[in-house]
Write an enzyme that holds these catalytic residues in place. Sequence first.
Site, mmCIF file in Angstrom:
data_model
loop_
_atom_site.group_PDB
_atom_site.id
_atom_site.type_symbol
_atom_site.label_atom_id
_atom_site.label_comp_id
_atom_site.label_asym_id
_atom_site.label_seq_id
_atom_site.Cartn_x
_atom_site.Cartn_y
_atom_site.Cartn_z
ATOM 1 C CB THR A 172 -0.916 0.023 1.239
ATOM 2 O OG1 THR A 172 -0.077 -0.157 2.390
ATOM 3 C CG2 THR A 172 -1.942 -1.084 1.202
ATOM 4 C CG ASP A 177 4.165 7.234 -1.754
ATOM 5 O OD1 ASP A 177 2.928 7.072 -1.721
ATOM 6 O OD2 ASP A 177 4.762 8.259 -1.383
ATOM 7 C CE LYS A 184 18.405 4.626 -4.046
ATOM 8 N NZ LYS A 184 18.184 5.780 -3.204
ATOM 9 C CG HIS A 215 20.576 5.501 -8.714
ATOM 10 N ND1 HIS A 215 20.093 4.260 -8.396
ATOM 11 C CD2 HIS A 215 19.726 6.386 -8.128
ATOM 12 C CE1 HIS A 215 19.015 4.396 -7.642
ATOM 13 N NE2 HIS A 215 18.772 5.674 -7.460
ATOM 14 C CD1 TRP A 262 66.986 9.861 -3.830
ATOM 15 C CD2 TRP A 262 67.424 7.788 -3.133
ATOM 16 N NE1 TRP A 262 68.040 9.394 -4.583
ATOM 17 C CE2 TRP A 262 68.344 8.112 -4.166
ATOM 18 C CE3 TRP A 262 67.522 6.521 -2.542
ATOM 19 C CZ2 TRP A 262 69.307 7.229 -4.615
ATOM 20 C CZ3 TRP A 262 68.505 5.649 -2.986
ATOM 21 C CH2 TRP A 262 69.384 5.994 -4.019
HETATM 22 C C1 BG6 Z 1 16.024 7.560 -5.992
HETATM 23 C C2 BG6 Z 1 16.496 8.629 -5.048
HETATM 24 O O1 BG6 Z 1 16.779 6.393 -5.799
HETATM 25 O O2 BG6 Z 1 16.167 7.993 -7.322
HETATM 26 C C3 BG6 Z 1 15.754 9.914 -5.299
HETATM 27 O O3 BG6 Z 1 16.284 8.203 -3.709
HETATM 28 C C4 BG6 Z 1 15.805 10.296 -6.749
HETATM 29 O O4 BG6 Z 1 16.278 10.954 -4.497
HETATM 30 C C5 BG6 Z 1 15.392 9.127 -7.629
HETATM 31 O O5 BG6 Z 1 14.929 11.383 -6.948
HETATM 32 C C6 BG6 Z 1 15.570 9.445 -9.091
HETATM 33 O O6 BG6 Z 1 15.039 8.419 -9.855
HETATM 34 P P1 BG6 Z 1 14.417 8.708 -11.293
HETATM 35 O O7 BG6 Z 1 13.968 7.363 -11.756
HETATM 36 O O8 BG6 Z 1 13.313 9.685 -11.091
HETATM 37 O O9 BG6 Z 1 15.515 9.284 -12.122
#
Ligand code: BG6
Length: 797
Positions: free
Chosen positions: A39, A41, A179, A272, A623
């Site tokens: 449920t 986001d 993560k 990333h 040296w």
């Molecule tokens: C998330 C970060 O992993 O990646 C966010 O926690 C960031 O801070 C987001 O906004 C960006 O992902 P994307 O897919 O919108 O480029």
Amino acid sequence: MKHPGWWKMLTVAMCMAFVACLQAQELQGHVSVILLGATGDLAKKYLWQGLFQLYLDEVGKGYSFSFHGAALTSTKQGQEFITKVLESLSCPEDMAPGRCAQLRGQFQQLSQYHRLRTSEDYMALSKDIEAQLEHEGLREAGRVFYFSVPPFAYADIARSINSSCRPGPGAWLRVVLEKPFGHDRLSAQQLATELGSFFREEEMYRVDHYLGKQAVAQILPFRDQNRKALDGLWNRHHVERVEIIMKETVDAEGRTSFYEEYGVIRDVLQNHLTEVLTLVAMELPDNVSSPEAVLQRKLQAFRALRGLQKDSAVLGQYQAYSEQVRREQQKPASFHSLTPTFAGILVHVDNLRWEGVPFFLMSGKALDERVGYVRILFRNQAYCAQNEKRWVADQSPCLPRQIVFYIGHGELGSPAVLVSRNLFRPALPSESWQEVEGRPGLHLFGRPLSDYYAYSPVREQDAYSVLISHIFHGRKDSFITTENLLASWVFWTPLLDSLAHEVPRLYPGGAESGHLLDFEFSGTQLRFSRPQLEQLVPGPGSAPKPSDFQVLRAKYRESPLISAWPDELIAQLAADIEAAAVWAVQRSGEFHLALSGGSSPVPLLQQLATRHYGLPWAHTHLWLVDERCVPLRDPESNFQGLQAHLLQHVRVPHYNVHPMPVHLHQRLCAEEDRGAQMYASEISALVADSSFDLVLLGMGTDGHTASLFPQSPAGLEGTQPVVLTRSPSKPHQRMSLSLPLINRARKVAVLVMGRLKREITMLVSRVGHEPKKWPISGVLPSSGQLVWYMDYEAFLG
Ligand code: BG6
């Protein structure tokens, strides 16, 4: 009117298809997907849609499915939530609406909500699944548990799954984790150990959603399919720089409690952007579809990353951030956050392919646009004799040559792969990538779109849909293994530690930031290109600025003293070293320089490496003044510092480089190996009269110099030019030049920097010749010159 036989035929065909389908299901078995945090986001935005896409892709291919949304919410509320989300699921554009509605209906039927709080709830879920399997006569293929929950909840859920919700024998278990995977090396290790006590490595799928972005997922296949063209290009001889960029317009409002703990480096760069970096930098395995081979090569790429220094980074924070933190976390008006919301990092990859090629990683919130890309810019090695107007895009070797994996958003608005037409026509899988239609007027990276071969996905897919499919197919190379995760933290943690108290540059945000965040590199350093605007600095007011002072020349212990702000001091010392070198080479054809380790000389070495091209490196012998008894490759080794900050940037013939022999016969500084005597013989053989042209020393807060320590007589007097000594701090065993040998030098420079040295500087200024108490006080060249270089903090406090 249809022929009556037609209906019969259709019925038979349908029955056959149904039976085939059942048989196929029997063949492959049943998969249960349990979405934890159903449920939340992420589930609402991406995961339910991803699971539906999985169903659309796989239905009829031999598996049967059930989907279990789980959360802590009551059954009624949870079920209502899920019903709403499922109603809004969408199908690919090319699917007929009727078919879409039918499949969505089936998916809804297969999905149900469970409240999962206690381990009994997990047991009950497992029983439900087993009952369904038995009731429908299905064989279990596997279970996927998708953890879309905060990491503090991981351990309890993992324990419950492990103890009461594993699938039956012969079926697989896949747990999917989101993560953050820790906060630094230690916490990541702890979390990994904890999870490792419940799940086997092959059962864990750690998600980095950037690996599911279509342009990112295309990097390795692209490199593989265009091996022939790229073989000669993908290296330091041709690549000028690599940029790995993720710019965002959103800020951190609403999530400052998370952001305060993580900041931009942990949030985005450690995961990333680093993942993308390894895909570009790694050696291609022969078989890019072998997850094991890919993961292995990736790990090697991690190991080739050069350690980051504090000055490999520039940090920023958008101006409204601290106020947002104060508001959201009820902090007092005096609170100012140091959390960076913007970072630019300069990374180097230490191997023959990439040596010297800068990789820029950059990400920030509240910037002027939302865009992500990886840009590989090639060097222009040609000179074009014709007037620029006659250069033709697909032929001229003088126009910029670049390959861009365009992750998304930005001017183009979709993922893409761009290859400059003057490079080569790339091969991309035609079933999934198509040429982008012309967009007159659109310029990307300085060139019109028409200058590129440009491809975009035939069907744009969300990263989570891609990854959910990869989880289902067991494609482990799209996920983060424990080894890779820890390798990444090993790389980032020292930098994060060293930046912990750094004040980020404030920027207004959006287009208003102007050029404030532009940065540039010089050698291994990165710095903002423009000075901070005065009104943005909550600065020290009337504190003196470097420009208020001139280099101070005075006497210290009766020898010349040069004092200045650190940058000027280092510049002065480097200039003096260059002058001494030029003079020595004119006189004798050689310059013998003995250098100390530690952190004070680092900026000096960097300065010599990047600014002193007049230094006669080819005639210089280097040296070591002292060394720690560790292998030369060890980061603690003084030689390693010399290698990292100087040797790799200058052309000193390797036979002129003289590391101390602390590691002989596989052991460290053993008396019997006579390493000290060997070094002394080498000096006496090569350095005329054993008299170095210049010896650079430092001064410890206890008055030690080189590795000559108070209360330890070795090396303070006597005939041994090089000695083994003992340091009060680790690593204890050292090798050092002796005071008598140091005092034979033509010039000795003592470099003292930083406030911590203030007290010893004062003390030593007053004492006489007492090397047993303060070895530095025994430095007095017999016929050479001694010069003290102290920054204002060390000298004036
Ligand atoms: C998330 C970060 O992993 O990646 C966010 O926690 C960031 O801070 C987001 O906004 C960006 O992902 P994307 O897919 O919108 O480029």
